[in-house]
Scaffold this motif. Structure first.
Motif, PDB file in Angstrom:
ATOM      1  N   PRO A 199      -6.080  -3.445  -4.351  1.00 44.98           N
ATOM      2  CA  PRO A 199      -6.506  -2.119  -3.886  1.00 44.98           C
ATOM      3  C   PRO A 199      -7.784  -1.693  -4.605  1.00 44.98           C
ATOM      4  O   PRO A 199      -8.096  -2.186  -5.690  1.00 44.98           O
ATOM      5  CB  PRO A 199      -5.330  -1.221  -4.287  1.00 44.98           C
ATOM      6  CG  PRO A 199      -4.764  -1.884  -5.509  1.00 44.98           C
ATOM      7  CD  PRO A 199      -4.954  -3.364  -5.294  1.00 44.98           C
ATOM      8  N   ALA A 200      -8.505  -0.773  -4.005  1.00 44.79           N
ATOM      9  CA  ALA A 200      -9.693  -0.196  -4.622  1.00 44.79           C
ATOM     10  C   ALA A 200     -10.011   1.111  -3.915  1.00 44.79           C
ATOM     11  O   ALA A 200      -9.696   1.283  -2.737  1.00 44.79           O
ATOM     12  CB  ALA A 200     -10.880  -1.154  -4.518  1.00 44.79           C
ATOM     13  N   LEU A 201     -10.634   1.999  -4.639  1.00 42.50           N
ATOM     14  CA  LEU A 201     -11.164   3.218  -4.026  1.00 42.50           C
ATOM     15  C   LEU A 201     -12.580   2.984  -3.522  1.00 42.50           C
ATOM     16  O   LEU A 201     -13.031   3.616  -2.578  1.00 42.50           O
ATOM     17  CB  LEU A 201     -11.155   4.366  -5.033  1.00 42.50           C
ATOM     18  CG  LEU A 201      -9.772   4.898  -5.401  1.00 42.50           C
ATOM     19  CD1 LEU A 201      -9.855   5.814  -6.609  1.00 42.50           C
ATOM     20  CD2 LEU A 201      -9.162   5.621  -4.219  1.00 42.50           C
ATOM     21  N   ALA A 236     -10.963  -6.805  -2.081  1.00 41.38           N
ATOM     22  CA  ALA A 236     -10.549  -5.403  -2.167  1.00 41.38           C
ATOM     23  C   ALA A 236     -10.571  -4.809  -0.766  1.00 41.38           C
ATOM     24  O   ALA A 236     -11.521  -5.042  -0.007  1.00 41.38           O
ATOM     25  CB  ALA A 236     -11.480  -4.625  -3.084  1.00 41.38           C
ATOM     26  N   LEU A 237      -9.540  -4.055  -0.410  1.00 44.48           N
ATOM     27  CA  LEU A 237      -9.458  -3.425   0.905  1.00 44.48           C
ATOM     28  C   LEU A 237      -9.993  -1.997   0.822  1.00 44.48           C
ATOM     29  O   LEU A 237      -9.577  -1.226  -0.042  1.00 44.48           O
ATOM     30  CB  LEU A 237      -8.009  -3.417   1.396  1.00 44.48           C
ATOM     31  CG  LEU A 237      -7.280  -4.766   1.409  1.00 44.48           C
ATOM     32  CD1 LEU A 237      -5.939  -4.626   2.114  1.00 44.48           C
ATOM     33  CD2 LEU A 237      -8.114  -5.848   2.049  1.00 44.48           C
ATOM     34  N   LEU A 238     -10.885  -1.668   1.746  1.00 40.27           N
ATOM     35  CA  LEU A 238     -11.570  -0.371   1.722  1.00 40.27           C
ATOM     36  C   LEU A 238     -11.625   0.265   3.092  1.00 40.27           C
ATOM     37  O   LEU A 238     -11.604  -0.428   4.116  1.00 40.27           O
ATOM     38  CB  LEU A 238     -13.023  -0.552   1.250  1.00 40.27           C
ATOM     39  CG  LEU A 238     -13.274  -1.199  -0.100  1.00 40.27           C
ATOM     40  CD1 LEU A 238     -14.775  -1.441  -0.281  1.00 40.27           C
ATOM     41  CD2 LEU A 238     -12.726  -0.329  -1.216  1.00 40.27           C
ATOM     42  N   HIS A 239     -11.764   1.588   3.105  1.00 37.96           N
ATOM     43  CA  HIS A 239     -12.125   2.310   4.319  1.00 37.96           C
ATOM     44  C   HIS A 239     -13.649   2.259   4.453  1.00 37.96           C
ATOM     45  O   HIS A 239     -14.365   2.011   3.474  1.00 37.96           O
ATOM     46  CB  HIS A 239     -11.666   3.772   4.233  1.00 37.96           C
ATOM     47  CG  HIS A 239     -10.182   3.937   4.221  1.00 37.96           C
ATOM     48  ND1 HIS A 239      -9.401   3.709   5.332  1.00 37.96           N
ATOM     49  CD2 HIS A 239      -9.336   4.311   3.242  1.00 37.96           C
ATOM     50  CE1 HIS A 239      -8.134   3.946   5.040  1.00 37.96           C
ATOM     51  NE2 HIS A 239      -8.071   4.301   3.775  1.00 37.96           N
ATOM     52  N   GLU A 240     -14.145   2.523   5.647  1.00 45.64           N
ATOM     53  CA  GLU A 240     -15.599   2.595   5.842  1.00 45.64           C
ATOM     54  C   GLU A 240     -16.179   3.648   4.892  1.00 45.64           C
ATOM     55  O   GLU A 240     -15.560   4.673   4.629  1.00 45.64           O
ATOM     56  CB  GLU A 240     -15.935   2.948   7.295  1.00 45.64           C
ATOM     57  CG  GLU A 240     -15.586   1.869   8.294  1.00 45.64           C
ATOM     58  CD  GLU A 240     -16.300   0.533   8.083  1.00 45.64           C
ATOM     59  OE1 GLU A 240     -17.376   0.486   7.445  1.00 45.64           O
ATOM     60  OE2 GLU A 240     -15.762  -0.485   8.569  1.00 45.64           O
ATOM     61  N   SER A 294       0.818  -1.216   0.000  1.00 45.61           N
ATOM     62  CA  SER A 294       0.000   0.000   0.000  1.00 45.61           C
ATOM     63  C   SER A 294       0.849   1.263   0.000  1.00 45.61           C
ATOM     64  O   SER A 294       2.002   1.268   0.419  1.00 45.61           O
ATOM     65  CB  SER A 294      -0.931  -0.006   1.207  1.00 45.61           C
ATOM     66  OG  SER A 294      -0.173  -0.068   2.397  1.00 45.61           O
ATOM     67  N   ALA A 295       0.218   2.334  -0.459  1.00 50.19           N
ATOM     68  CA  ALA A 295       0.870   3.645  -0.494  1.00 50.19           C
ATOM     69  C   ALA A 295      -0.165   4.718  -0.173  1.00 50.19           C
ATOM     70  O   ALA A 295      -1.365   4.529  -0.402  1.00 50.19           O
ATOM     71  CB  ALA A 295       1.477   3.892  -1.876  1.00 50.19           C
ATOM     72  N   GLY A 296       0.300   5.821   0.356  1.00 48.73           N
ATOM     73  CA  GLY A 296      -0.570   6.964   0.610  1.00 48.73           C
ATOM     74  C   GLY A 296      -1.686   6.659   1.588  1.00 48.73           C
ATOM     75  O   GLY A 296      -1.458   6.109   2.664  1.00 48.73           O
ATOM     76  N   THR A 297      -2.913   6.992   1.207  1.00 47.24           N
ATOM     77  CA  THR A 297      -4.062   6.866   2.100  1.00 47.24           C
ATOM     78  C   THR A 297      -4.812   5.538   1.947  1.00 47.24           C
ATOM     79  O   THR A 297      -5.884   5.369   2.518  1.00 47.24           O
ATOM     80  CB  THR A 297      -5.045   8.033   1.859  1.00 47.24           C
ATOM     81  OG1 THR A 297      -5.464   7.997   0.487  1.00 47.24           O
ATOM     82  CG2 THR A 297      -4.400   9.369   2.180  1.00 47.24           C
ATOM     83  N   GLU A 298      -4.244   4.605   1.173  1.00 48.44           N
ATOM     84  CA  GLU A 298      -4.869   3.285   1.059  1.00 48.44           C
ATOM     85  C   GLU A 298      -4.857   2.591   2.413  1.00 48.44           C
ATOM     86  O   GLU A 298      -3.967   2.846   3.229  1.00 48.44           O
ATOM     87  CB  GLU A 298      -4.081   2.406   0.072  1.00 48.44           C
ATOM     88  CG  GLU A 298      -4.114   2.882  -1.353  1.00 48.44           C
ATOM     89  CD  GLU A 298      -3.217   2.046  -2.258  1.00 48.44           C
ATOM     90  OE1 GLU A 298      -3.566   1.919  -3.440  1.00 48.44           O
ATOM     91  OE2 GLU A 298      -2.172   1.536  -1.792  1.00 48.44           O
TER      92      GLU A 298
END
Length: 195
Positions: free
Chosen positions: A122-124, A156-160, A50-54
């Motif tokens: 990764p995913a947005l 895919a890994l996500l934030h809430e 991961s990078a950044g805000t992921e």
């Protein structure tokens, strides 16, 4: 909402999440995944650094490796497709294109993904009903997911807040089977995207 605007909206929301909250969310995602039998039994896991805000994957990659899984990480090729190389600890990474850390091990080729027992991407955002993931727009992971067998868990890994009712889909988009969020793992994609 079109994909460009949606990417911009989600990127802004991610940037607003305090660092300590992002870290805590990443730990929850990691622990939830490591608790799943299909993760524990996966001998070859394709993941990403991961990078950044992921949602952070560094601890997840390390834990999978320490628990005996062979972990392969992507190496971005000049044509934006993904080659794969084995992760063999934190000292086996070096900055690649765009500064993203990549393994320095021998490249295994784009088809190495075909032998993975678990694929973490990764995913947005992800569409709950279709499993379509919103990426950054380069198509690298859609090409990768097209090579993954139909019975392989793809996550895919996500934030809430990033698991949405639907995502605008195009013919090249490839769905995932699960979305991993701090609140838990959700099976997605009960409805196929329109062709």
């Amino acid at each position: 909402m079109d994909k460009v605007k949606l990417r911009s909206t989600i990127a802004a929301a991610r940037a607003a999440i305090p660092e300590e909250d992002r870290h805590a969310a990443s730990v929850e995602i990691r622990e939830s995944l490591l608790d799943r039998p299909w993760v524990q039994m996966a001998g070859l896991v394709a993941c990403y650094w991961s990078a950044g805000t992921e949602p952070a994957t560094h601890g997840l990659v390390f834990a999978l490796w320490k628990h005996g899984a062979t972990v392969i990480l992507p190496v971005l090729r000049p044509d934006d497709d993904l080659d794969w190389a084995v992760y063999d600890g934190p000292d086996t990474l070096a900055p690649g294109r765009f500064g993203i850390m990549e393994p320095v091990d021998t490249r295994r080729g784009v088809d190495a993904i075909r032998t993975a027992a678990l694929v973490i991407v990764p995913a947005l955002a992800v569409g709950r009903s279709t499993g379509v993931r919103l990426g950054r727009g380069g198509g690298s992971y859609d090409r990768t997911l097209a090579r993954v067998g139909p019975n392989v868990p793809t996550v895919a890994l996500l934030h809430e807040g990033e698991l949405l009712d639907d995502i605008p889909a195009e013919p090249h988009d490839r769905p995932v089977r699960y979305a991993a969020l701090p609140s838990g793992i959700v099976q997605v994609g009960t409805r196929r995207p329109a062709e």
